[in-house]
Design a protein around this motif. Structure first.
Motif, PDB file in Angstrom:
ATOM      1  N   ARG A  54      43.121  42.949  46.876  1.00 29.34           N
ATOM      2  CA  ARG A  54      42.285  41.776  47.095  1.00 29.34           C
ATOM      3  C   ARG A  54      42.804  40.956  48.272  1.00 29.34           C
ATOM      4  NH1 ARG A  54      40.602  39.734  40.986  1.00 29.34           N
ATOM      5  NH2 ARG A  54      39.868  41.774  40.271  1.00 29.34           N
ATOM      6  N   SER A  83      49.257  46.143  43.944  1.00 30.60           N
ATOM      7  CA  SER A  83      48.325  45.094  43.578  1.00 30.60           C
ATOM      8  C   SER A  83      48.605  44.534  42.194  1.00 30.60           C
ATOM      9  CB  SER A  83      46.890  45.639  43.626  1.00 30.60           C
ATOM     10  OG  SER A  83      45.949  44.659  43.255  1.00 30.60           O
ATOM     11  N   GLN A  84      47.997  43.391  41.915  1.00 31.73           N
ATOM     12  CA  GLN A  84      48.040  42.831  40.564  1.00 31.73           C
ATOM     13  C   GLN A  84      46.952  43.414  39.684  1.00 31.73           C
ATOM     14  OE1 GLN A  84      47.851  38.596  41.794  1.00 31.73           O
ATOM     15  NE2 GLN A  84      49.753  38.331  40.657  1.00 31.73           N
ATOM     16  N   TYR A  85      46.004  44.137  40.289  1.00 31.65           N
ATOM     17  CA  TYR A  85      44.815  44.566  39.574  1.00 31.65           C
ATOM     18  C   TYR A  85      44.584  46.061  39.712  1.00 31.65           C
ATOM     19  CZ  TYR A  85      44.100  39.601  40.519  1.00 31.65           C
ATOM     20  OH  TYR A  85      44.285  38.250  40.644  1.00 31.65           O
ATOM     21  N   GLU A  87      41.509  48.162  40.413  1.00 32.67           N
ATOM     22  CA  GLU A  87      40.108  48.131  40.819  1.00 32.67           C
ATOM     23  C   GLU A  87      39.563  49.538  40.572  1.00 32.67           C
ATOM     24  OE1 GLU A  87      37.525  49.122  42.580  1.00 32.67           O
ATOM     25  OE2 GLU A  87      36.432  47.308  42.052  1.00 32.67           O
TER      26      GLU A  87
END
Length: 213
Positions: A54, A83-85, A87
């Protein structure tokens, strides 16, 4: 090892630059958005890209989409997503093609600097580095997607329904009987859990599922 780093958080970006430099890696560019990432890779031709998911301007999935572009342009380029996510949509695309030189790690689960640096080197040398949580989420998504239950022929029929074809038009396109098309459509409705709706409504819902709306 020459690295291009893409991370919009200034503190994290500078911290990673220092960490990689201390480990003997050369960070040839450290950028804050996906467009800069693409330009930096074209300019420097690095051995490895480390990118967040992001980033500006929308802070949704720009980094991962840029990673897909880079893999198409430079199939041998090693890429580590940090990343923290998870996707899911673009991660699935990235990991379902050539998986050599690919990594996807979650920032909050990187607990050891030495292990992180080892993962970078492994990816750069053509290996993989996947966080177990990433794998678990992608597998859960695939196993819970009713479209995965369709046969190849049923998927072809659904794609033609999405184009607005009638049963007769589908039969002509696939060179099968209308009766066979009807059976395939009934199977599609059943597998997608649409067997209780009226016929016309089911066709619309099936197309929406196909288009992931």
């Amino acid at each position: 090892m020459r690295v291009v780093l893409a991370e919009d958080s200034v503190l994290l970006r500078e911290g990673l630059v220092w960490m990689l430099g201390s480990a003997g890696m050369e960070v040839v560019a450290a950028v804050a958005d996906a467009e800069e990432l693409l330009r930096a890779v074209d300019e420097h031709g690095p051995d490895l890209v480390v990118t967040d998911v992001r980033m500006p301007p929308s802070h949704t999935d720009e980094g991962l989409r840029a990673a897909l572009v880079l893999r198409r342009r430079r199939p041998g380029l090693a890429i580590l997503v940090l990343s923290q996510y998870v996707e899911e949509r673009y991660a699935t695309q990235l990991l379902s093609t050539e998986t050599s030189g690919i990594g996807y790690l979650l920032k909050d689960r990187v607990a050891d600097v030495a292990e992180f640096l080892d993962a970078l080197r492994r990816v750069a040398s053509g290996g993989t580095a996947l966080d177990p949580e990433v794998v678990a989420q992608l597998l859960l998504r695939r196993h819970s997607d009713p479209l995965d239950q369709l046969t190849r022929r049923e998927y072809e029929v659904l794609a033609l329904i999405a184009e607005g074809r009638s049963n007769a038009g589908i039969a002509e396109a696939l060179v099968v009987s209308e009766g066979a098309v009807g059976k395939h459509i009934n199977n599609i409705f059943t597998k997608l859990g649409l067997s209780g709706a009226d016929k016309d409504h089911r066709r619309v819902l099936a197309v929406l599922r196909f288009l992931k709306v």
